[in-house]
Design an enzyme around this catalytic site. Structure first.
Site, PDB file in Angstrom:
ATOM      1  N   LYS A 215     -20.187 -13.862 118.609  1.00 60.01           N
ATOM      2  CA  LYS A 215     -20.434 -14.215 120.012  1.00 60.01           C
ATOM      3  C   LYS A 215     -19.256 -13.692 120.832  1.00 60.01           C
ATOM      4  CE  LYS A 215     -21.600 -18.094 123.063  1.00 60.01           C
ATOM      5  NZ  LYS A 215     -20.729 -19.143 123.543  1.00 60.01           N
ATOM      6  N   HIS A 234     -15.940 -29.175 122.279  1.00 66.01           N
ATOM      7  CA  HIS A 234     -16.891 -29.197 121.165  1.00 66.01           C
ATOM      8  C   HIS A 234     -16.132 -28.925 119.867  1.00 66.01           C
ATOM      9  CE1 HIS A 234     -16.274 -24.937 121.885  1.00 66.01           C
ATOM     10  NE2 HIS A 234     -16.783 -24.684 120.686  1.00 66.01           N
ATOM     11  N   ASP A 236     -16.839 -26.703 116.195  1.00 65.17           N
ATOM     12  CA  ASP A 236     -17.742 -25.661 115.688  1.00 65.17           C
ATOM     13  C   ASP A 236     -18.545 -26.217 114.512  1.00 65.17           C
ATOM     14  OD1 ASP A 236     -16.638 -23.981 117.536  1.00 65.17           O
ATOM     15  OD2 ASP A 236     -15.502 -22.768 116.105  1.00 65.17           O
ATOM     16  N   HIS A 290     -12.205 -28.558 120.650  1.00 65.90           N
ATOM     17  CA  HIS A 290     -11.541 -27.548 121.479  1.00 65.90           C
ATOM     18  C   HIS A 290     -12.421 -27.160 122.659  1.00 65.90           C
ATOM     19  CE1 HIS A 290     -13.861 -25.436 118.354  1.00 65.90           C
ATOM     20  NE2 HIS A 290     -13.975 -24.409 119.187  1.00 65.90           N
TER      21      HIS A 290
END
Length: 355
Positions: A215, A234, A236, A290
């Site tokens: 991404k 969020h 990962d 993060h």
């Protein structure tokens, strides 16, 4: 201004607006924590994300090898994120990957739209902008390009950019090198749990099933950076995430009760432990919260490669060796897909409860 599903943040940023649309303004709780990223980067008082030198990861010298491996395990246990240097991927290749991504995003929006995704139709690969997937309809100040890069036989090259010409060769070579680096990291993390060295890699799908998804995040200049986020807080879902960036600060980690800004370390790759490894290790390795801040002076670009297990084939749960009477399992068994759905459901519920 009406924000539709195909509104590009880059177009907004270049339209000359002085105020950002309300959809991009964060909640009051978040606004109190958003600071100037350039000031934060120069703050020497806050904790520093560890930098790990991988030069000795496979050294013939047992002491040097153990020291390197110990540092990786310590950073994965205490932080869940680290800067990797001497990682074995050439600066030339990394520069080619960055140049190719920058060239793609340098094209006019109309050109990039030829690669646009369509989340509603299940077409997740391609060029896009964050859709409002939380209950309060908030948006993030970023556009992106997303596609699977490994295993090579699972790629769909029809949606890879044809411009610039080096995009496919550079990205393909980088994905191969990252996949090899991931194996080295999985070995160290397995040994750190007292497991056989190949165990964690096997548990996340091995060479055949572990997916590497790239991404490229494009964060345009923002006229009111104190009100927005490039990406909201969020963790990962991946096993591991590897990140390059264009040396513009923006990444913040929630460590020891405060938001800490990651410094820009030259020639490094940032590595995150994701939820998948946190679950398999029963919480010994941390998947750290993060987020990404934006600024009004410089465009920020990052290249994140998520190493993900297959969605349905593997049940994620703490490995038996990580569980005991004193340390019961912290996570229920779920497939990777169920874990992602659970996170989205929980996030929406939290948002509704705040209203």
């Amino acid at each position: 201004m009406v924000i539709s599903a195909n509104t590009r943040v880059e177009s907004l940023a270049k339209s000359g607006i002085n105020q950002i649309p309300k959809e991009y303004i964060r909640t009051q709780d978040e606004l109190t924590t958003i600071t100037d990223i350039f000031q934060e980067e120069n703050n020497q008082q806050c904790p520093q994300v560890p930098t790990i030198d991988l030069n000795d990861i496979n050294s013939d010298n047992p002491k040097a090898r153990e020291k390197c491996r110990h540092e990786i395990v310590k950073a994965a246990t205490e932080w869940g994120v680290m800067h990797l240097v001497n990682h074995g991927i050439s600066g030339d290749l990394i520069n080619r990957v960055k140049a190719a991504g920058e060239s793609f995003f340098d094209q006019p929006v109309e050109e990039k739209e030829k690669y646009s995704n369509d989340i509603a139709l299940g077409k997740i690969q391609g060029y896009g902008s964050k859709l409002a997937n939380n209950a309060c309809g908030q948006l993030e100040w970023e556009d992106y390009f997303f596609h699977l890069v490994f295993p090579e036989e699972k790629r769909d090259l029809t949606i890879w950019p044809s411009t610039p010409k080096d995009y496919i060769p550079a990205t393909t070579e980088y994905a191969r090198k990252l996949r090899a680096l991931a194996t080295k990291i999985f070995v160290v993390l397995s040994l750190g749990l007292g497991l056989e060295e190949g165990r964690l890699e096997k548990e996340v799908g091995g060479m055949e099933e572990l997916l590497l998804q790239l991404k490229i995040n494009y964060y345009p200049k923002c006229p009111q950076p104190e009100l927005a986020l490039g990406v909201e807080a969020h963790t990962d879902v991946s096993a591991l995430t590897f990140i390059l960036h264009n040396m513009v600060p923006g990444l913040q980690l929630f460590y020891d009760g405060q938001w800490v800004t990651a410094k820009c370390v030259p020639d490094s790759i940032i590595m995150h432990i994701g939820d998948t490894i946190e679950i398999l290790s029963n919480g010994k390795y941390k998947s750290i919260l993060h987020r990404g801040l934006v600024n009004k002076e410089k465009v920020r670009i990052s290249w994140a490669v998520f190493c993900e297990p297959p969605k349905e084939k593997i049940i994620l749960k703490p490995l038996p060796e990580t569980v005991s009477e004193e340390e019961p399992p912290l996570f229920p068994p779920r497939t990777f897909h169920q874990h992602m759905e659970h996170k989205l459901f929980r996030k929406n519920n939290e948002t509704l409860n705040q209203k």
